[in-house]
Design a protein around this motif. Structure first.
Motif: not given
Lengths: 372, 164, 166
Positions: A46-47, A49-50, A368, A370-372, B147-149, C78, C80, C118
């Motif tokens: 995941i990530g 949509g962070h 988004p 979930m990833d915030r 994880l998020l990054l 972003n 990623k 990001n």
């Protein structure tokens, strides 16, 4: 592994699902290790949509962060705003007038209806049925019309304020809401005939994607996911907030723990939401919709608190920590999708890939959020 | 497990962990706070606020697990003035709706803490997220990667000195 | 436009044929099913019952980039996600068009602040964009307008008269 004395080499291969895949509802990637058609391991990545919401919570004032909350779980934006304003109100000790609480309940439940309708359409697309989407979106548009008339937005509502709501609702909204509920009620049998009784849908959902109740607890899953696993947990009942203690409603629970149970929980929840809205409209009395003397530049006293609300996807929590300035020192946003998704790896093991997508769809993910 | 039982059991491991849950500003001494604090749910959103030493966090998680609680969130906080990171574990009970916050503090220069993923598998992602944002190392964690990054991220954006 | 992205002019021109082809393309723009964030829900709403993009021939959402003509970048990109979006763009066959839907795709939108770590500040940092649709999120009407604008870019004339403000 051996059959009749012959050794059979078990061969697995790795497939990427996503980050762009229609079934992942956005930008989720799942690293699949497949044994033929069966899943050996499915690791969610995941990530994608962070969007730095927690960082933004720290570097802008409390009021300026309000629009952000609507952009986390945009399908059910009211709940995020609700959780956030309630956390800040708890921190600053602001009391909300009664009428505003009822308006919050009505708009939030309308949003829940819109969210569940959207989910029903999208879930059916995951399973290969396109038609229901056109029906659910038709009903959803009516809700958006109602909400747009009071909030000014179709999707990313920024309607709640610290101490109340920014606009009072008018008679037209009340009449329109009642009319809409009558319409949706009359259409529910149609949905059950179209979806629930459909044999292909039943075959793809019944007994598929079992999430045991204990797994829900160990992973911290909430919302329709746990209620579909036989746990009667709903924040609106467990920690009553807003005007919910005054309202009479049930928590639909199904013990089967499969995709069908989660689908039925959401369908029943829509009926309960309609009951809640009608009661709230009946109980709503004229009065102010904003608390008096809420300072323009809010500076809550030092301290921290937790507040959570029952979003359309589960328990949305906010841990707000104030250092006495006009910006939060730390703003933790606990998203229900994050915990709900984390159990996917364990539960999808050994499933057929097509069934795992039914499980994924039944979790009702908003990436988004979930990833915030 | 009722709140009273939890108070007793968590009290046994919380001895000596008297860090105040709210940090004072510099120059003002912190008022001593009991390690196990029953809080008003309407005001704080939790029924019990417990402070433990970092090495007892697994014991605390085990007690919460036995009590039938579920892990809702792990929150990292960078108290840069105190040169400490605080980690708050929010637990809730499906049965009673009670809420317990377990806090611990680790020094900012050696941010290490035992992982509780073996007790609550849901903690796996929460710990990875906290590692992403603060660089707190959860020892025993099977996969402490971003994880998020992005996969190659080496920065920890929620540290208060990030970007300065 | 740099040299690499410019389509080389053909040696022989079939003016009438080109016009017919453009008209055909403009009336059957197939978008890619590709949602990034909030705007994707409005994109779904545009394709669904009330707004009915099928009226303009662009309801055929294709899950594969190989079969699509238009990429609607609807949401925040972003760091990623950026390589994946570029891959998708590269996988689309020519001729292809890009619609940047919403403020995030235009400039990073509300997620740009000093020290942000990001977010790609605008999809045009990655590849060329034909139509920009502002809004957070844009309404379905705005997306339809964006498609009409893209059709105008293809055929040189507008299919629908511009509605006058009442």
């Amino acid at each position: 592994m051996s059959i009749e004395g012959q050794t059979i080499h078990r061969e697995t291969f790795v497939v990427n699902l996503g980050p762009q895949h229609p079934a992942t509802h956005g930008v989720l990637r799942i690293k699949l290790t497949m044994d033929g058609e069966y899943i050996d391991d499915a690791e969610p990545v995941i990530g994608y949509g962070h969007r730095m919401h927690e960082k933004m919570g720290e570097n802008r004032t409390y009021a300026k962060f309000l629009p952000n909350t609507a952009r986390m779980d945009y399908v059910a934006a009211m709940f995020n705003t609700h959780g956030y304003v309630c956390a800040v109100e708890r921190l600053a000790g602001i009391t909300v007038p009664e009428r505003a609480e009822y308006i919050r309940v009505v708009t939030a439940e309308l949003n829940r209806l819109a969210s569940h309708l959207l989910w029903a359409g999208a879930f059916l697309i995951d399973l290969g049925g396109f038609t229901p989407l056109l029906y659910t979106f038709d009903d959803r548009e009516h809700i958006l019309d109602l909400l747009e008339s009071v909030t000014g937005a179709r999707l990313t509502f920024c309607y709640y304020r610290f101490g109340g709501v920014c606009n009072d609702v008018d008679d037209q909204f009340v009449a329109g809401t009642r009319e809409f509920i009558a319409r949706l009620r009359s259409r529910m049998p149609m949905y059950h005939a179209l979806i629930t009784k459909n044999i292909i849908f039943r075959k793809r959902c019944e007994g598929i994607g079992i999430i045991p109740a204990e797994t829900c607890r160990r992973y911290g899953a909430t919302g329709p996911v746990v209620r579909g696993s036989g746990i009667a947990y709903d924040v609106r009942k467990a920690e009553p907030y807003s005007a919910y203690p005054q309202l009479n409603f049930n928590i639909p629970v199904y013990p089967e723990a499969d995709c069908m149970a989660r689908y039925l929980v959401r369908m029943d929840e829509m009926m309960e939401s309609m009951r809640i809205i009608e009661q709230a409209l009946d109980l709503m009395q004229p009065g102010p919709v904003m608390a008096e003397k809420v300072p323009k530049m809010l500076k809550p006293p030092k301290g921290d608190c937790y507040f959570n609300v029952e979003s359309a996807r589960g328990s949305f929590g906010v841990r707000a920590i104030s250092d006495g300035t006009d910006k939060a020192y730390r703003l933790k946003l606990r998203s229900p999708c994050f915990s709900n998704m984390s159990l996917f790896q364990e539960c999808s093991r050994g499933m057929l890939l097509a069934d795992a997508l039914a499980l994924l769809g039944s979790l009702d993910l908003v990436i988004p959020d979930m990833d915030r | 497990m009722t709140i009273q039982d939890l108070t007793t059991r968590l009290g046994e491991i919380a001895q000596g962990g008297a860090t105040p849950p709210v940090t004072p500003t510099e120059g003002q001494p912190a008022a001593p706070v009991a390690p196990v604090l029953e809080t008003d749910h309407a005001k704080r959103g939790t029924d019990l606020d417990v402070t433990v030493q970092p090495d007892r966090i697994q014991d605390a998680a085990r007690i919460m697990d036995q009590g039938g609680y579920t892990l809702e969130a792990i929150t990292g906080v960078d108290w840069i003035a105190d040169k400490q990171y605080e980690v708050v574990y929010d637990f809730t009970s499906f049965a009673s709706g009670k809420r317990v916050a377990v806090r611990t503090r680790v020094p900012r220069d050696i941010p290490a803490l035992p992982s509780i993923h073996a007790i609550f598998p849901g903690a796996n992602w929460h710990e990875r997220e906290t590692h992403d944002f603060f660089g707190i190392k959860f020892s025993g964690h099977p996969q402490l990667t971003p994880l998020l990054l992005p996969e190659d991220a080496t920065f920890h954006p929620l540290r208060k000195d990030f970007g300065t | 436009m740099d040299e690499q992205t410019q389509v080389p002019p053909g040696l022989i021109h079939f003016a009438a044929m080109d016009q017919i082809l453009d008209l055909a393309r403009a009336n059957s723009l197939w978008p890619m099913t590709f949602g990034l964030a909030c705007c994707a829900i409005e994109m779904m709403a545009t394709g669904a019952a009330r707004f009915d993009m099928a009226r303009f021939g662009c309801e055929v959402f294709r899950p594969s980039p190989r079969q699509s003509d238009v990429m609607i970048v609807c949401g925040t990109i972003n760091k990623k996600m950026a390589p994946a979006v570029v891959t998708l763009y590269d996988q689309m066959p020519e001729p292809k068009w890009v619609i940047a839907m919403g403020n995030c795709a235009i400039s990073g939108g509300p997620f740009v602040f000093p020290g942000q770590y990001n977010v790609v500040e605008g999809v045009d940092k990655l590849f060329p964009v034909d139509v920009y649709i502002p809004g957070c999120p844009p309404r379905p009407e705005a997306l339809i307008e964006g498609f009409l604008e893209l059709e105008k870019k293809l055929t040189g004339k507008r299919r629908w008269p511009v509605a006058k403000a009442q």
